[in-house]
Design a protein around this motif. Structure first.
Motif, mmCIF file in Angstrom:
data_model
loop_
_atom_site.group_PDB
_atom_site.id
_atom_site.type_symbol
_atom_site.label_atom_id
_atom_site.label_comp_id
_atom_site.label_asym_id
_atom_site.label_seq_id
_atom_site.Cartn_x
_atom_site.Cartn_y
_atom_site.Cartn_z
ATOM 1 N N THR A 67 0.844 -1.194 0.000
ATOM 2 C CA THR A 67 0.000 0.000 0.000
ATOM 3 C C THR A 67 0.878 1.242 0.000
ATOM 4 O O THR A 67 2.049 1.206 0.393
ATOM 5 N N GLY A 68 0.289 2.352 -0.435
ATOM 6 C CA GLY A 68 1.034 3.597 -0.432
ATOM 7 C C GLY A 68 1.443 4.020 0.964
ATOM 8 O O GLY A 68 2.546 4.540 1.166
ATOM 9 N N ALA A 69 0.549 3.771 1.941
ATOM 10 C CA ALA A 69 0.857 4.145 3.322
ATOM 11 C C ALA A 69 2.045 3.352 3.853
ATOM 12 O O ALA A 69 2.908 3.893 4.562
ATOM 13 N N GLU A 70 2.086 2.057 3.508
ATOM 14 C CA GLU A 70 3.179 1.217 4.009
ATOM 15 C C GLU A 70 4.509 1.639 3.395
ATOM 16 O O GLU A 70 5.536 1.717 4.084
ATOM 17 N N MET A 71 4.508 1.933 2.110
ATOM 18 C CA MET A 71 5.748 2.380 1.473
ATOM 19 C C MET A 71 6.164 3.749 1.995
ATOM 20 O O MET A 71 7.362 4.010 2.187
ATOM 21 N N ALA A 72 5.189 4.618 2.246
ATOM 22 C CA ALA A 72 5.510 5.943 2.793
ATOM 23 C C ALA A 72 6.171 5.810 4.161
ATOM 24 O O ALA A 72 7.126 6.526 4.473
ATOM 25 N N GLY A 131 -6.514 -0.472 -1.716
ATOM 26 C CA GLY A 131 -5.683 -0.466 -2.917
ATOM 27 C C GLY A 131 -4.197 -0.449 -2.586
ATOM 28 O O GLY A 131 -3.775 -0.362 -1.427
ATOM 29 N N GLY A 132 -3.415 -0.524 -3.603
ATOM 30 C CA GLY A 132 -1.963 -0.524 -3.421
ATOM 31 C C GLY A 132 -1.252 -0.487 -4.753
ATOM 32 O O GLY A 132 -1.841 -0.200 -5.800
ATOM 33 N N TYR A 133 0.037 -0.810 -4.711
ATOM 34 C CA TYR A 133 0.864 -0.788 -5.902
ATOM 35 C C TYR A 133 1.565 -2.127 -6.054
ATOM 36 O O TYR A 133 1.936 -2.770 -5.072
#
Length: 318
Positions: free
Chosen positions: A22-27, A59-61
């Motif tokens: 997820t974007g939050a996890e990568m951030a 969602g995620g990447y």
């Protein structure tokens, strides 16, 4: 603080390792905000790396299924070239290069197949290079290389042999490493001509907003050699060598020298910018030498002989 490029590469590494994030996890892992993550994703897409984005709360990447960066597949010759190139960079003695070389080697070994990794280590362990250590400011190389690549003018304060220092504006064209020193070749707006500059004589180097167009046929190494040839006036030298033409040709490897057989041996004609250096060189030849021109060459040979005799006396007294 890590540079954006470093974080973008780290983000790509996370996607390859975890598959989906997820974007939050990568951030959180990269210590940036989610908006910055989205910007990094855009950069990857512009580089041609296919990233799939899933919208929504969960969602995620992820990378497109089946996508992997290709492994390092090098031939034996290419592996040796990589090893020698990295060793040469390390032997330049630039403090800024040492960690970079170590980092590159680690990255290469991480993605190489085991057999290729063994070849790289073997080449590094069994090959040695004896190169002149650099004696000047290697920390200027990144900014100069960037200026050359982006074709941006430089402002710098330069101390030459003839003056105490002048501020110059230079269009940088190329870099040359020669006998332990780095040189920059480019157009000097102060002199309105091409010049070569030693990096260790530069101070207060900065990039200007002015751009320029680098000549397509400019060769920094060729220009530097031409600069050396015209830097000092060359004095003609004529010497009689008591040997035959074949013996003289085997010993002399100077492209500017000519040999002319005569009744007493061989006439050597050349030129020099230092009679003292020429005297030392002639004294090392394994044949009798008779200096003919200029008359000052005899004095230079005599001074060299007296210095050698003084050293012998000093050694004997000890």
């Amino acid at each position: 603080m890590p540079k954006p490029t470093t974080r973008i590469l780290a983000l790509l590494e996370l996607l390859q390792t975890h598959g989906r994030m997820t974007g939050a996890e990568m951030a959180r892992r990269l210590d940036v905000n989610p908006r910055t993550v989205r910007r990094y994703i855009t950069v990857l897409e512009e580089l041609g790396i296919p990233v799939t984005t899933e919208q929504g709360r969960h969602g995620g990447y992820m990378l497109v299924a089946g996508f992997r960066l290709p492994p390092m597949m090098l031939t034996n010759e290419e592996t040796l070239a990589v090893s020698l190139g990295l060793q040469a960079a390390r032997h330049l003695g630039l403090a800024e290069v040492e960690p970079a070389v170590t980092s590159v080697l680690a990255k290469l070994e991480r993605v190489m197949p085991e057999k290729l990794r063994h070849r790289l280590r073997a080449a590094g362990d069994t090959t040695n290079l004896l190169l002149p250590r650099t004696r000047n400011q290697g920390h200027l190389l990144p900014v100069l290389a960037d200026a050359i690549q982006s074709q941006r003018r430089l402002a710098l304060h330069y101390h030459s042999r003839k003056d105490e220092g002048l501020t110059r504006e230079v269009d940088p064209y190329g870099l040359v490493f020669y006998y332990g020193r780095w040189y920059l070749g480019g157009f000097c707006h102060l002199r309105r001509a091409l010049r070569s500059f030693r990096l260790d004589r530069m101070r207060d180097v900065s990039l200007l907003d002015t751009s320029f167009e680098r000549p397509a046929d400019f060769n920094a190494a060729e220009h530097f050699q031409e600069s050396l040839a015209t830097a000092w006036p060359h004095q003609p030298v004529k010497v009689l060598l008591h040997t035959n033409a074949e013996g003289a040709a085997d010993l002399l490897h100077c492209s500017e020298a000519t040999l002319e057989p005569c009744a007493d041996g061989v006439l050597l004609r050349t030129s020099t910018d230092s009679l003292d250096w020429c005297a030392r060189w002639l004294a090392g030849l394994p044949m009798p030498v008779v200096p003919l021109e200029p008359p000052e060459l005899k004095d230079a040979l005599r001074r060299h002989a007296e210095q050698l005799l003084d050293r012998c006396k000093t050694t004997g007294a000890g």
